[in-house]
Design an enzyme around this catalytic site. Sequence first.
Site, PDB file in Angstrom:
ATOM      1  N   GLY A 198       0.834  -1.198   0.000  1.00 36.59           N
ATOM      2  CA  GLY A 198       0.000   0.000   0.000  1.00 36.59           C
ATOM      3  C   GLY A 198       0.864   1.242   0.000  1.00 36.59           C
ATOM      4  N   CYS A 199       0.296   2.348  -0.442  1.00 31.71           N
ATOM      5  CA  CYS A 199       1.066   3.590  -0.564  1.00 31.71           C
ATOM      6  C   CYS A 199       1.492   4.114   0.807  1.00 31.71           C
ATOM      7  CB  CYS A 199       0.279   4.635  -1.349  1.00 31.71           C
ATOM      8  SG  CYS A 199      -1.403   4.887  -0.792  1.00 31.71           S
ATOM      9  N   TYR A 200       0.534   4.209   1.740  1.00 29.34           N
ATOM     10  CA  TYR A 200       0.902   4.643   3.095  1.00 29.34           C
ATOM     11  C   TYR A 200       1.907   3.673   3.711  1.00 29.34           C
ATOM     12  CZ  TYR A 200      -2.979   8.056   3.428  1.00 29.34           C
ATOM     13  OH  TYR A 200      -3.816   9.126   3.263  1.00 29.34           O
ATOM     14  N   ALA A 201       1.679   2.371   3.492  1.00 27.23           N
ATOM     15  CA  ALA A 201       2.551   1.367   4.102  1.00 27.23           C
ATOM     16  C   ALA A 201       3.975   1.478   3.581  1.00 27.23           C
ATOM     17  CB  ALA A 201       1.985  -0.034   3.844  1.00 27.23           C
TER      18      ALA A 201
END
Lengths: 350, 350, 350, 350
Positions: free
Chosen positions: D154-157
């Site tokens: 994921g992008c945030y991850a």
Amino acid sequence: MSTARVRVGIVGASGYSGLELLRILAHHDGVEVTYAAGSQEGTEPLGAASPFLPAAIGSLHIESFHPDRAADLCDVVFVGLPSGTSGAIALDLWKPGKTVIDLSGDLRLPKDAYEVWYKKEAVVQQPQDVGAVYGLTEWNREQIQSARLIANPGCYATAALLALLPVVRSGLARPGMPIVIDAKSGVSGAGRKPAQHAMLGELQENFYAYKVGAHQHTPEIQAQLGLSDPASVLLTTQLLPTVRGIFISAYVPVHTPVSTDDVMVLYQNAYGNEPFVHVHPPGRYPELKHVRGSNLCHIGFHVHAEAGLLQVFSVIDNLQKGAAGQAVQNFNLICGFPETTGLLVSPMYP
Amino acid sequence: MSTARVRVGIVGASGYSGLELLRILAHHDGVEVTYAAGSQEGTEPLGAASPFLPAAIGSLHIESFHPDRAADLCDVVFVGLPSGTSGAIALDLWKPGKTVIDLSGDLRLPKDAYEVWYKKEAVVQQPQDVGAVYGLTEWNREQIQSARLIANPGCYATAALLALLPVVRSGLARPGMPIVIDAKSGVSGAGRKPAQHAMLGELQENFYAYKVGAHQHTPEIQAQLGLSDPASVLLTTQLLPTVRGIFISAYVPVHTPVSTDDVMVLYQNAYGNEPFVHVHPPGRYPELKHVRGSNLCHIGFHVHAEAGLLQVFSVIDNLQKGAAGQAVQNFNLICGFPETTGLLVSPMYP
Amino acid sequence: MSTARVRVGIVGASGYSGLELLRILAHHDGVEVTYAAGSQEGTEPLGAASPFLPAAIGSLHIESFHPDRAADLCDVVFVGLPSGTSGAIALDLWKPGKTVIDLSGDLRLPKDAYEVWYKKEAVVQQPQDVGAVYGLTEWNREQIQSARLIANPGCYATAALLALLPVVRSGLARPGMPIVIDAKSGVSGAGRKPAQHAMLGELQENFYAYKVGAHQHTPEIQAQLGLSDPASVLLTTQLLPTVRGIFISAYVPVHTPVSTDDVMVLYQNAYGNEPFVHVHPPGRYPELKHVRGSNLCHIGFHVHAEAGLLQVFSVIDNLQKGAAGQAVQNFNLICGFPETTGLLVSPMYP
Amino acid sequence: MSTARVRVGIVGASGYSGLELLRILAHHDGVEVTYAAGSQEGTEPLGAASPFLPAAIGSLHIESFHPDRAADLCDVVFVGLPSGTSGAIALDLWKPGKTVIDLSGDLRLPKDAYEVWYKKEAVVQQPQDVGAVYGLTEWNREQIQSARLIANPGCYATAALLALLPVVRSGLARPGMPIVIDAKSGVSGAGRKPAQHAMLGELQENFYAYKVGAHQHTPEIQAQLGLSDPASVLLTTQLLPTVRGIFISAYVPVHTPVSTDDVMVLYQNAYGNEPFVHVHPPGRYPELKHVRGSNLCHIGFHVHAEAGLLQVFSVIDNLQKGAAGQAVQNFNLICGFPETTGLLVSPMYP
């Protein structure tokens, strides 16, 4: 000239055009950037204050400009400084035999027109006196290939000329009536030097015209279109709340009747084989963001038959096709590289 | 009508014009908003989903529209729905005697022009058949005061007409040649309904023309200018990456010679006493952000004497003078309130 | 003091806080703005360069500051200049008996803290030495009413304190562990003076932290929260690509167990009757744009029970509740006007 | 596998991640894009509606997805669809032997965590049941090289893990206290499907938190950090008024004393040789725009010694390192291309 890397210098490397040149040239296989001069010289390497630059470029130090040092270190120099200063430096480097691409307006106009519109003293009597070639690549390829001094076109002028030259040269435009160019630009065209009007607080949610009836690209467009009457081109420049981009809506009085097909043929003949110019089919129109970050020019048009007007839209990225990109395109021609070298980047969308 | 509070309803309260009406009317001493209908009806009060609304308004519940209920609860109804629906509802409320201000295009054009430009069936044969008055306040004050059905002008039309009427009515414009209107709008003009083109990802750093040669405000402008030739007005509408604002650059062919002073006098005569129209002195030009959040129209102009063109710029906030603000201005006239009631808010800058 | 109009002066009238004061006071029935001093003094009236200002204000001329002239012309003076200068001028006006509201940080901290965080010489040993009252209206009303010198709170401090005071004063916060305040601000907080970082070209599509571990509002928040340990508050300030707005996400270590209801009661007790503070019910959170252009503060919170953290969000418009709006709120208290006079403007949305 | 061109398909080609994949792969020497499926299938080639795409890609037609056709035409398939659908399609292609890179969250979590956070039925019991490898390239290179099914992070991850892994794995983080991640994202992360919250009218000048305490990347970060306590990571996701970018401010409780030098060494050991991760020296911090349009991650940090907190900032372009860029990086590893192939584009600045 293309076996060893060409040693390239940039004067004005702290500005937006300079940064864009660095960004492009960092990925150009035939180039080594050996010199960067600008106003933000310092002990730090470029990459420290500008960590968005590629590592290969980031280790350069910006220096104060010295002509001898530039001449020693470079085969080709791009000069992107304010008008007045830029052309003078370009000449200083051209005289001892360097190849120079000047991004300012200093070598684009004869002395009289220059002094009227730029309101400062001209650097040359006539650009051709020093062999300066107007670097609108698609229309001046042959002259550019053999030039050693390039007057790189203005951003508004590039977008306007690519839109209008096929129409004017074909005789489609109706003489005696002005061509109205309603032009819009992102704020990076005004440079990186702090100025109140360029602040986000002033420009976000804003839009307005500036230099009404007085923008210095007007005579450049008129002359390059081959029109002699100063009133034949009316350019209005307006500031968009965007970083990049030039958008032109041009209204060209035409002899009626003129058909959409006729106009399409004109543009296809002009640009059918051009790598950087894309002409939309009738009913589709260009968008500013469709060319952002690329050297492309997108063109669209509409025939207002009843009104006797042909409307032409064109868009470019002012820092690419309107400045650094076209400068590299000209550089490639001069140095014998394929014209698209370093410039085949796709627009960034979204 | 002005002693007790006027009971006001808004149909289309979830859209941007509806929200702006609520925002304005919340501070209008002579009004009680008694009814709000829209597509986002629900069990929650308005203030829950839209906590930016003033508390006085926030306790309203949006309902599905029912004409009987609207007629029961309201003296005056503002209708701001998509064309086709809006005018039909306006008529439904007007018939039983309500005063109605319709913000759509449904009551602005005769049937034939409407159906050509809106590409749907017209609601009326002629607006005057139902006594609909075109609500361009500054130019139609007397008729508006005694009207019970208002066709509130389009946003582009308002900015264009305020800029052009003094010039066209005076006979300064040169007949037989088109007036070119290069218009730009913020995206709130397209409404609040989700659409890909209105997303920030698409519109940030973008700009483009839409409905080229086909925008439905064209015949509205032409008719209100009193011009009979459909080709006499050429309107180009373009989308700005801003929320609010209409910016007009109009190019008017004029009989030469025309002086700057002559034009200034025309505008001063037209607007010298108007509370919401400000004309800039020569050499100063309007900015989109200078009117944001207000009911103002700012106008500036430049005479291109050699080219025989008068260039006029005008700016409005499309949700205020271009929609809800002008609607309240008309409402004030009809109800006998001072015309500026609720509208004396300063623009928000920065 | 409230029968005749209070004669008000603004020092720093060319800056964003000064313009916002002018915009607010133009609609304040009890005020006459009699004096405006700033760096852009000139022969033109204010309205020429800033045509977005209301006409009533636009005829003022900005002057260079002279204390005698200010004292002659004004009963109350707002001073909004850079730290160092601002407090000194405030004292110069306070000494001869004027009522002064200082928007800078000069009168908010004791000398030692001031010099550590502002890195310049302090104007006072202790703000209370000159009777300066910290103008966080909702928490200091009584003192403000009888004050003649106000230290108007910082923008970050206002948003943080309104969010945190109910929690800290109640003893809910767990001592010995830092309260983390992750704060974001629009760029108008940095003022109107041209600076590269504030240019649209640099800030559009950007976001970053600045003054990490070193922002001067840190000790202001800590002191006003009544916390003695300098490490008890950790403030991170970050720049948003917006014009206006402060957004605070605060993470408060709490004694477990703490319930959502408990926290809601705390906030309702603190702000249930406040005209400018709105607390969202659990599950709803504030948005920056919901308060834009208004003097409101919106607050929301979430209990992370497992993690032992209470998260509080708050938003204000930095030029209103974070500067000019709160200054007028304090002015109203001092002068005996209803506290909301001139401030009942709804947020502008969209 | 690298002599002939790898035949690549993209499922979800109309979305932002799909467009970015097309943009990257158009310049990848080892790839031929042979298949594009998505929701906007039509008779027009891709380039007609999306003229910003490179010509080489523009002649593709988007089709409705059919697994057999995808399997026939492709060696490797990127699947970027909404969670639930995406993983199921990825498995359908993986079963018959295709190499698949899934950009959704469907193959990142075990069934129980997935169903709690995504609130829908899981596609797999455990990602490792189908040999799915978590594609955080810098930390999982060996496993990725031999994988045939990638769960792209994921992008945030991605931004959080690149910032936090060196600190957590080293044992520097203090157990028993939550790591607070205050995260901000541009709106392109929410996809291209029209939604009111993503409209420019709503988001310009706005900022707010969403999915507070409930964002589905929380358990992904927690698991990949090797932390077992669900309360050990507290992620707050917030929407920026930008198109691209993820910005992370992470607050890590640390054992005191910890020195700046210690932390710098940790990061240098982790990323000293990484082509896409740049760690700023102490006192310099990353900016969102410094990585825009590139596959880079920039990291900076500050030790708040007194407070016992290490603050780490990291930035990525959510469509590049947060989605399409990292997917191509993983693709390169699997197919034996140099890891940086197609990804050496400089950030676009300004």
